[in-house]
Design a protein around this motif. Structure first.
Motif, PDB file in Angstrom:
ATOM      1  N   ALA A  77      -7.224   0.396 -13.123  1.00 19.25           N
ATOM      2  CA  ALA A  77      -7.391   1.856 -13.032  1.00 19.25           C
ATOM      3  C   ALA A  77      -6.492   2.454 -11.961  1.00 19.25           C
ATOM      4  N   PRO A  78      -5.169   2.286 -12.093  1.00 20.36           N
ATOM      5  CA  PRO A  78      -4.262   2.735 -11.033  1.00 20.36           C
ATOM      6  C   PRO A  78      -4.280   4.241 -10.822  1.00 20.36           C
ATOM      7  N   LYS A  79      -3.928   4.617  -9.593  1.00 21.52           N
ATOM      8  CA  LYS A  79      -3.795   6.009  -9.211  1.00 21.52           C
ATOM      9  C   LYS A  79      -2.341   6.287  -8.846  1.00 21.52           C
ATOM     10  N   PRO A  80      -1.938   7.553  -8.844  1.00 23.26           N
ATOM     11  CA  PRO A  80      -0.533   7.860  -8.490  1.00 23.26           C
ATOM     12  C   PRO A  80      -0.098   7.262  -7.156  1.00 23.26           C
ATOM     13  N   GLU A  81      -1.023   7.137  -6.210  1.00 24.62           N
ATOM     14  CA  GLU A  81      -0.655   6.579  -4.906  1.00 24.62           C
ATOM     15  C   GLU A  81      -0.358   5.078  -4.948  1.00 24.62           C
ATOM     16  N   ASP A  82      -0.601   4.449  -6.075  1.00 25.43           N
ATOM     17  CA  ASP A  82      -0.229   3.044  -6.260  1.00 25.43           C
ATOM     18  C   ASP A  82       1.232   2.905  -6.664  1.00 25.43           C
ATOM     19  N   SER A  83       1.901   4.016  -6.909  1.00 22.15           N
ATOM     20  CA  SER A  83       3.316   3.982  -7.256  1.00 22.15           C
ATOM     21  C   SER A  83       4.116   3.406  -6.089  1.00 22.15           C
ATOM     22  N   ALA A  84       4.912   2.394  -6.378  1.00 21.26           N
ATOM     23  CA  ALA A  84       5.692   1.697  -5.355  1.00 21.26           C
ATOM     24  C   ALA A  84       6.460   0.582  -6.055  1.00 21.26           C
ATOM     25  N   THR A  85       7.287  -0.105  -5.287  1.00 21.90           N
ATOM     26  CA  THR A  85       7.903  -1.342  -5.770  1.00 21.90           C
ATOM     27  C   THR A  85       7.098  -2.506  -5.220  1.00 21.90           C
ATOM     28  N   TYR A  86       6.745  -3.432  -6.097  1.00 21.82           N
ATOM     29  CA  TYR A  86       5.960  -4.600  -5.710  1.00 21.82           C
ATOM     30  C   TYR A  86       6.876  -5.828  -5.710  1.00 21.82           C
ATOM     31  N   LEU A  87       6.915  -6.477  -4.572  1.00 26.09           N
ATOM     32  CA  LEU A  87       7.785  -7.636  -4.385  1.00 26.09           C
ATOM     33  C   LEU A  87       6.970  -8.910  -4.302  1.00 26.09           C
ATOM     34  N   CYS A  88       7.522  -9.951  -4.885  1.00 24.51           N
ATOM     35  CA  CYS A  88       6.924 -11.275  -4.812  1.00 24.51           C
ATOM     36  C   CYS A  88       7.888 -12.177  -4.044  1.00 24.51           C
ATOM     37  N   ALA A  89       7.369 -13.053  -3.206  1.00 24.22           N
ATOM     38  CA  ALA A  89       8.190 -14.033  -2.494  1.00 24.22           C
ATOM     39  C   ALA A  89       7.517 -15.393  -2.592  1.00 24.22           C
ATOM     40  N   VAL A  90       8.318 -16.422  -2.765  1.00 19.68           N
ATOM     41  CA  VAL A  90       7.787 -17.770  -2.922  1.00 19.68           C
ATOM     42  C   VAL A  90       8.367 -18.669  -1.842  1.00 19.68           C
ATOM     43  N   GLN A  91       7.498 -19.430  -1.227  1.00 21.89           N
ATOM     44  CA  GLN A  91       7.906 -20.399  -0.226  1.00 21.89           C
ATOM     45  C   GLN A  91       7.736 -21.778  -0.830  1.00 21.89           C
TER      46      GLN A  91
END
Lengths: 111, 111
Positions: A77-91
């Motif tokens: 149930a996302p809201k407009p404030e969830d707008s962003a770039t989501y980054l994943c990093a793996v170690q």
């Protein structure tokens, strides 16, 4: 070839429309997987760390899960404030332990 | 929020001039990193430090040098700036070499 791949590159959702972002990796031997959120013009902000298959972490409308070769970031149930770039990093467990970043998923949630 | 500052926040310079970017932390974390972020490439590691005077190269280290003479400061130097070094530069810190906390970024334009 990228060791860490995020999909989709971009995602547009309507407010309230749940979806998932994917982060997959090709090298074996996971030490840790990290999710970050990045707003325009700002540095990445830490969200979650996952260490082993089956692990789950939650924060508000976000839930991160991990399998042997990929992680999902579920957005409920996302809201407009969830707008962003989501980054994943793996170690990875071999080598220098420096996390390798994917290219990110740009999420836009329309009201 | 982790205490990380970057200076300057914006810089315009000319090709061939030296440029130094500063990262300052108040968290006493052991690890510090310099990344650059460009469209289509995501975050790429330039150099990192695992202690005072202990540094190592990342995947895009050519044309960059670093120094860390005390725990709280990590300097990135472009000896002779080129247009290809126009980018957004992020500093990050980590206590144990896992979860990273990022600074606000420095926007560098090389003309």
């Amino acid at each position: 070839e990228d060791q860490v791949t995020q999909s989709p590159e971009a995602l547009r959702l309507q407010e309230g429309e749940s979806s998932s972002l994917n982060c997959s990796y090709t090298v074996s031997g996971l030490r840790g997987l990290f999710w970050y959120r990045q707003d325009p013009g700002k540095g990445p902000e830490f969200l979650f760390t996952l260490y082993s298959a089956g692990e789950e972490k939650e924060k508000e409308r976000l839930k991160a899960t991990l399998t042997k070769k990929e992680s999902f970031l579920h957005i409920t149930a996302p809201k407009p404030e969830d707008s962003a770039t989501y980054l994943c990093a793996v170690q990875f467990s071999g080598g220098s332990y420096i996390p390798t970043f994917g290219r990110g998923t740009s999420l836009i949630v329309h009201p | 929020d982790a205490g990380i500052t970057q200076s300057p926040r914006h810089k315009v310079t000319e090709t061939g001039t030296p440029v130094t970017l500063r990262c300052h932390q108040t968290e006493n974390h052991r690890y510090m990193y310099w990344y650059r972020q460009d469209p289509g490439h995501g975050l790429r590691l330039i150099h990192y430090s695992y202690g005072v005077k202990d540094t190592d190269k990342g995947e895009v280290s050519d044309g960059y040098s670093v120094s860390r003479s005390k725990t709280e400061d990590f300097l990135l130097t472009l000896e002779s700036a080129t247009s290809s070094q126009t980018s957004v530069y992020f500093c990050a810190i980590s206590e144990a070499g896992e979860t990273q906390y990022f600074g606000p970024g420095t926007r560098l334009l090389v003309l």
